[in-house]
Design an enzyme around this catalytic site. Structure first.
Site, mmCIF file in Angstrom:
data_model
loop_
_atom_site.group_PDB
_atom_site.id
_atom_site.type_symbol
_atom_site.label_atom_id
_atom_site.label_comp_id
_atom_site.label_asym_id
_atom_site.label_seq_id
_atom_site.Cartn_x
_atom_site.Cartn_y
_atom_site.Cartn_z
ATOM 1 N N LYS A 79 0.860 -1.412 0.240
ATOM 2 C CA LYS A 79 0.249 0.336 0.177
ATOM 3 C C LYS A 79 0.986 1.176 -0.129
ATOM 4 O O LYS A 79 0.565 2.500 -0.383
ATOM 5 C CB LYS A 79 -1.168 -0.052 1.138
ATOM 6 N N ASP A 80 1.902 1.223 0.499
ATOM 7 C CA ASP A 80 2.661 2.331 0.471
ATOM 8 C C ASP A 80 3.795 2.479 -1.294
ATOM 9 O O ASP A 80 4.104 3.687 -1.211
ATOM 10 C CB ASP A 80 3.933 2.106 1.250
ATOM 11 N N ARG A 127 -8.077 8.552 4.164
ATOM 12 C CA ARG A 127 -9.515 7.110 3.873
ATOM 13 C C ARG A 127 -9.904 6.986 5.474
ATOM 14 O O ARG A 127 -11.470 6.482 5.404
ATOM 15 C CB ARG A 127 -8.439 6.112 3.124
ATOM 16 N N ARG A 128 -9.294 6.992 6.043
ATOM 17 C CA ARG A 128 -9.844 6.680 7.666
ATOM 18 C C ARG A 128 -10.347 7.482 8.233
ATOM 19 O O ARG A 128 -11.800 7.309 8.416
ATOM 20 C CB ARG A 128 -8.992 5.514 8.537
ATOM 21 N N ARG A 145 1.262 10.228 14.565
ATOM 22 C CA ARG A 145 2.364 10.068 14.207
ATOM 23 C C ARG A 145 3.010 9.019 14.772
ATOM 24 O O ARG A 145 2.865 8.548 16.647
ATOM 25 C CB ARG A 145 3.025 11.089 14.816
ATOM 26 N N ARG A 151 2.279 4.585 18.699
ATOM 27 C CA ARG A 151 0.647 4.725 18.215
ATOM 28 C C ARG A 151 -0.546 4.230 19.607
ATOM 29 O O ARG A 151 -1.350 4.734 20.027
ATOM 30 C CB ARG A 151 0.085 5.095 16.637
ATOM 31 N N CYS A 237 -8.844 12.425 -9.810
ATOM 32 C CA CYS A 237 -9.848 12.574 -8.260
ATOM 33 C C CYS A 237 -8.909 12.704 -7.145
ATOM 34 O O CYS A 237 -8.143 11.502 -7.318
ATOM 35 C CB CYS A 237 -10.373 11.110 -8.174
#
Length: 326
Positions: A79-80, A127-128, A145, A151, A237
């Site tokens: 995904k990165d 997105r989240r 961060r 986290r 988009c």
């Protein structure tokens, strides 16, 4: 074959790299782990931040090491990776995918729906943010961060009531016991490629054939559909995008969502097609979403959607879903 495998020095990166190294060793190859330090690692260690995408800096550092011959292969979280191919490099393998869902780590064992009004939720993902505030507009969603453990510690210290993380990362570093809820990936759609790893090497490298033995055809088909959709939508988009593809027999099912930053508007559609052609499925669904108005969602102040576009847009309620079949 002797292989030099490049990785960042973080716990998650080295854990992911060791998984790939162990699989290659099981196939009879000698693998040497090579830690690559990037500008992003140095600034994180110094407690400062980069201007722009730190993730991009980490990816580029590994790719530079591939191109200049310091390493033979690199392991990335898929995904990165940018959707555009890197000149001279190839994703030689995409191994079997971890669960792509997002997960909640919350105080007192709470699920997302059980958090009190005004609870503070941490995530750095647009997105989240868009999907969470669409479900719970009362929550205060703030950027967060640090690595996974940092986290999680912010929840234990009371700085946040919850943080949202990828379940795959928590699984890989042995933190599944911290999860208080796994979010349904058909409710909160994951990032394209989430949960999958990419093993990259030079296109002309003799290592490519060895690495290809790790490829999982079903995972590659699914993430190809998701990433093709993302690439097509990125052309027109800039809205937050989630996508989730999975195999059902010889069919590939794909759900995708594009949202305005605060989740006020959303276009969600689904499609299915031949499992052998994920790229075609992703491109077709992306074009359907653009035709429905996905390119008008990047700004909350953008012109109101047309009546036709509203057929695939939702307000505060769950978004309308349209289906298309090959």
């Amino acid at each position: 074959m002797n292989l030099r495998l490049g990785t960042r020095a973080s716990l998650l990166a080295t854990t992911q790299a060791r998984t790939i190294a162990d699989e290659l060793r099981a196939l009879g190859h000698d693998v040497e782990m090579v830690e690559i330090v990037s500008e992003g690692d140095l600034t994180q260690a110094a407690g400062t931040s980069l201007v722009g995408s730190a993730t991009g800096v980490f990816v580029n550092a590994l790719r530079d090491a591939l191109n200049d011959g310091r390493i033979d292969l690199a392991v990335h979280s898929l995904k990165d990776l940018p959707t555009a191919p890197a000149p001279g490099l190839v994703i030689a393998a995409i191994p079997g995918r971890e669960d792509p869902a997002d997960a909640v780590v919350a105080r007192d064992g709470l699920a997302l729906a059980d958090l009190p009004l005004g609870a503070r939720v941490g995530t750095g993902s647009p997105r989240r943010i868009s999907q969470i505030v669409r479900q719970r507009p009362d929550l205060v969603v703030a950027g967060v961060r640090g690595n996974i453990d940092t986290r999680i510690s912010k929840v234990h210290s009371g700085e946040y009531d919850a943080v949202i993380l990828a379940r795959a990362g928590l699984s890989r570093i042995g933190r599944l016991d911290q999860i208080t809820e796994v979010l349904d990936p058909l409710t909160i759609l994951p990032a394209p490629g989430q949960g999958a790893l990419a093993v990259e090497c030079r296109a002309d490298s003799p290592a490519a054939a060895a690495i290809a033995a790790l490829d999982d055809a079903h995972t590659r088909a699914a993430v190809t559909a998701e990433r093709t959709l993302l690439a097509e939508l990125e052309g027109g988009c800039s809205a937050p995008i989630g996508a989730y593809a999975r195999i059902d027999g010889d069919r590939l099912l794909l759900d995708a969502i594009a949202l305005s930053p605060q989740g006020t508007y959303a276009i969600r559609q689904s499609a299915e097609g031949d499992a052998a052609d994920g790229a075609a499925l992703g491109a077709r669904l992306a074009q359907n979403m653009l035709a429905a108005g996905a390119n008008s969602l990047s700004d909350e102040q953008s012109p109101q959607p047309t009546a036709a576009q509203l057929n695939t847009m939702g307000g505060a309620a769950a978004p309308t879903q349209e289906s298309a079949q090959a």
